[in-house]
Write an enzyme that holds these catalytic residues in place. Structure first.
Site, PDB file in Angstrom:
ATOM      1  N   GLU A 115       7.477  -7.065   1.373  1.00 51.33           N
ATOM      2  CA  GLU A 115       6.302  -7.042   2.073  1.00 51.33           C
ATOM      3  C   GLU A 115       5.447  -8.435   1.757  1.00 51.33           C
ATOM      4  O   GLU A 115       4.817  -8.894   2.488  1.00 51.33           O
ATOM      5  CB  GLU A 115       5.394  -5.752   1.797  1.00 51.33           C
ATOM      6  CG  GLU A 115       5.927  -4.294   2.127  1.00 51.33           C
ATOM      7  CD  GLU A 115       5.594  -4.135   3.698  1.00 51.33           C
ATOM      8  OE1 GLU A 115       5.075  -5.161   4.299  1.00 51.33           O
ATOM      9  OE2 GLU A 115       6.119  -3.249   4.380  1.00 51.33           O
ATOM     10  N   TYR A 134     -14.943   1.165  -7.218  1.00 52.14           N
ATOM     11  CA  TYR A 134     -15.893   1.720  -6.977  1.00 52.14           C
ATOM     12  C   TYR A 134     -16.919   1.488  -8.307  1.00 52.14           C
ATOM     13  O   TYR A 134     -18.184   1.935  -8.172  1.00 52.14           O
ATOM     14  CB  TYR A 134     -15.810   3.119  -6.784  1.00 52.14           C
ATOM     15  CG  TYR A 134     -15.165   3.424  -5.421  1.00 52.14           C
ATOM     16  CD1 TYR A 134     -15.797   3.214  -4.246  1.00 52.14           C
ATOM     17  CD2 TYR A 134     -13.706   3.345  -5.331  1.00 52.14           C
ATOM     18  CE1 TYR A 134     -14.920   3.285  -3.029  1.00 52.14           C
ATOM     19  CE2 TYR A 134     -13.032   3.416  -4.270  1.00 52.14           C
ATOM     20  CZ  TYR A 134     -13.552   3.193  -3.162  1.00 52.14           C
ATOM     21  OH  TYR A 134     -12.607   3.440  -1.939  1.00 52.14           O
ATOM     22  N   SER A 142      -9.974   5.457  -4.838  1.00 55.97           N
ATOM     23  CA  SER A 142     -11.087   6.658  -5.031  1.00 55.97           C
ATOM     24  C   SER A 142     -10.700   7.540  -5.999  1.00 55.97           C
ATOM     25  O   SER A 142     -11.520   7.974  -6.996  1.00 55.97           O
ATOM     26  CB  SER A 142     -11.574   7.316  -3.655  1.00 55.97           C
ATOM     27  OG  SER A 142      -9.991   7.939  -3.077  1.00 55.97           O
ATOM     28  N   LYS A 181       0.790  -1.230  -0.214  1.00 55.24           N
ATOM     29  CA  LYS A 181       0.079   0.022   0.066  1.00 55.24           C
ATOM     30  C   LYS A 181       0.997   1.239   0.034  1.00 55.24           C
ATOM     31  O   LYS A 181       1.747   1.431   0.833  1.00 55.24           O
ATOM     32  CB  LYS A 181      -0.764   0.193   1.146  1.00 55.24           C
ATOM     33  CG  LYS A 181      -1.858   1.437   1.310  1.00 55.24           C
ATOM     34  CD  LYS A 181      -2.724   1.129   2.426  1.00 55.24           C
ATOM     35  CE  LYS A 181      -3.633   2.260   2.277  1.00 55.24           C
ATOM     36  NZ  LYS A 181      -4.781   2.447   3.791  1.00 55.24           N
ATOM     37  N   LYS A 221       1.507   9.977   5.992  1.00 50.02           N
ATOM     38  CA  LYS A 221       1.812   8.280   6.250  1.00 50.02           C
ATOM     39  C   LYS A 221       2.967   7.775   5.544  1.00 50.02           C
ATOM     40  O   LYS A 221       2.971   6.545   5.787  1.00 50.02           O
ATOM     41  CB  LYS A 221       0.423   7.741   5.631  1.00 50.02           C
ATOM     42  CG  LYS A 221      -1.049   8.411   6.106  1.00 50.02           C
ATOM     43  CD  LYS A 221      -2.201   7.385   6.067  1.00 50.02           C
ATOM     44  CE  LYS A 221      -3.715   7.998   6.671  1.00 50.02           C
ATOM     45  NZ  LYS A 221      -4.682   7.287   6.459  1.00 50.02           N
ATOM     46  N   ARG A 276     -10.656   9.934   1.635  1.00 50.10           N
ATOM     47  CA  ARG A 276     -10.611  10.645   3.017  1.00 50.10           C
ATOM     48  C   ARG A 276     -11.657  11.639   3.186  1.00 50.10           C
ATOM     49  O   ARG A 276     -12.174  11.929   4.236  1.00 50.10           O
ATOM     50  CB  ARG A 276      -9.112  11.153   3.190  1.00 50.10           C
ATOM     51  CG  ARG A 276      -8.117  10.089   3.235  1.00 50.10           C
ATOM     52  CD  ARG A 276      -6.633  10.685   3.348  1.00 50.10           C
ATOM     53  NE  ARG A 276      -5.650   9.492   3.161  1.00 50.10           N
ATOM     54  CZ  ARG A 276      -4.329   9.939   3.066  1.00 50.10           C
ATOM     55  NH1 ARG A 276      -3.951  11.112   3.077  1.00 50.10           N
ATOM     56  NH2 ARG A 276      -3.653   8.806   3.089  1.00 50.10           N
ATOM     57  N   LYS A 284      -2.156  -1.593  -3.936  1.00 47.37           N
ATOM     58  CA  LYS A 284      -2.960  -0.343  -3.759  1.00 47.37           C
ATOM     59  C   LYS A 284      -2.246   0.729  -3.684  1.00 47.37           C
ATOM     60  O   LYS A 284      -1.360   0.945  -3.015  1.00 47.37           O
ATOM     61  CB  LYS A 284      -3.575  -0.318  -2.308  1.00 47.37           C
ATOM     62  CG  LYS A 284      -4.593   0.673  -2.274  1.00 47.37           C
ATOM     63  CD  LYS A 284      -5.177   0.458  -0.884  1.00 47.37           C
ATOM     64  CE  LYS A 284      -6.075   1.627  -0.652  1.00 47.37           C
ATOM     65  NZ  LYS A 284      -6.614   1.838   0.779  1.00 47.37           N
TER      66      LYS A 284
END
Ligand code: PBG
Length: 322
Positions: free
Chosen positions: A232, A312, A273, A194, A216, A204, A247
């Site tokens: 990872e 979505y 998004s 991610k 982040k 958000r 992602k």
């Protein structure tokens, strides 16, 4: 000319015969946003066609999607600021509307497969995925909270847990806890690679979950790195993840490809998004054909090696009935 590749493109039938990648409704997971209350269906301004639903309307939406052939839903709660605190305690309060909704869905629509989000940000007054202490995100202390949250979601009936926080060691921590408590059948789809991405902006907004300070970048990955994604992936696999996620999807197709070639676990990708918002905005302006662009984008994610796509566009795709 001995070779004429165009022969394999000469008609729809031939093109279908030689097609290498196809999309199915069963590949898709539909992310849904929830709020507390009654009869609420608020459109997210930066995500036309995507809503924040109260439970009553959410049940209706899920029923409609199941009828259309979309069976898996990834649920994200929007909690009011007043219910957030430093330690995200609301996240494992069995009376919270998120957990109660999961149970209700599993009870009333048993054919729906429910995926949850495991991360502190929707419940954290700091808006971060981990505990913030003196500007630092604490790793090991956060695991305890993620563990409690995971257990609460498993108890509520979640089929798949989606740790999206990027803390080190969380897959193993959660897997151990689930197994100790008898939830051996609950799956983990790990947000493996991610990235710290600008493409999360509309999400958000939808959840009012933006970080109150800083960014982040000490836990989400640097968009410059792909070798690190392999580390990872190796760890998540060893720690017991069932499915590995990349992602966002579109700027990271190479990462999807790399993971799908090095891991034997199913790979998923989150068409996030901002990727949705770009297409919708261009479509509304008449600059792009939204439907064709959607199909090309979803296909490209699958072609890169993702078997599963969180998008979505899921309902819109299902409605096309291809
Ligand atoms: C946070 C979380 C994020 C998304 C899913 N889970 C945003 C973030 O990390 O800030 C983004 C999804 C999207 O943009 O569609 N735990």
């Amino acid at each position: 000319m001995l070779r004429r590749p165009r022969r394999n493109r000469k008609s729809e039938v031939i093109r279908e015969l030689v097609v290498e990648t196809t999309l199915a409704k069963s590949d898709l997971i539909y992310p849904l946003f929830m709020v507390q209350g009654d009869n609420i269906k608020q459109e997210v301004p930066s995500m036309p066609g995507i809503f924040r639903f109260s439970i009553d309307n959410l049940m209706e939406e899920i029923n409609e999607c199941v009828d259309l052939g979309i069976k898996t839903f990834c649920l994200f709660p929007a909690f009011p600021e007043s219910q957030k605190d430093k330690y995200a305690t609301m996240s494992y309060d069995s009376e919270n509307f998120y957990l109660k909704t999961i149970s209700r869905i599993k009870r009333e629509i048993p054919e729906a497969c429910v995926m949850t989000d495991v991360a502190m940000d929707p419940y954290s007054s700091d808006g971060h995925d981990g505990i913030v202490e003196n500007g630092e995100i604490l790793n090991d202390e956060t695991l305890e909270i993620l563990g409690k949250m995971s257990l609460a979601q498993a108890k509520a009936g979640a089929d798949i847990l989606g740790p999206s926080d990027m803390m080190d060691g969380r897959v193993e921590y959660i897997r151990d806890l689930l197994d100790d408590e008898g939830f051996t059948k609950v799956s983990i789809m790990s947000y493996t690679a991610k990235y710290a991405s600008a493409f999360y902006g509309p999400f958000r907004d939808a959840l009012d979950s933006a970080p109150k300070s800083g960014d982040k970048k000490t836990y989400q990955m640097n968009p410059a790195n792909v070798r690190e994604a392999l580390i990872e992936a190796e760890l998540d696999e060893l720690e017991g993840a069932d499915i590995l996620m990349v992602k966002p999807a579109l700027s990271y197709l190479d990462v999807i490809k790399e993971l799908s070639e090095t891991s034997n676990l199913p790979i998923s990708a989150y068409n996030v998004s901002g990727e949705y918002a770009m297409i919708k905005a261009a479509d509304q302006k008449g600059w792009l054909d939204g439907e064709k662009t959607m199909l090309e984008v979803l296909l490209s994610i699958k072609r890169a090696g993702a078997k599963i796509i969180l998008t979505y566009f899921a309902k819109e795709f299902a409605k096309l009935n291809l």
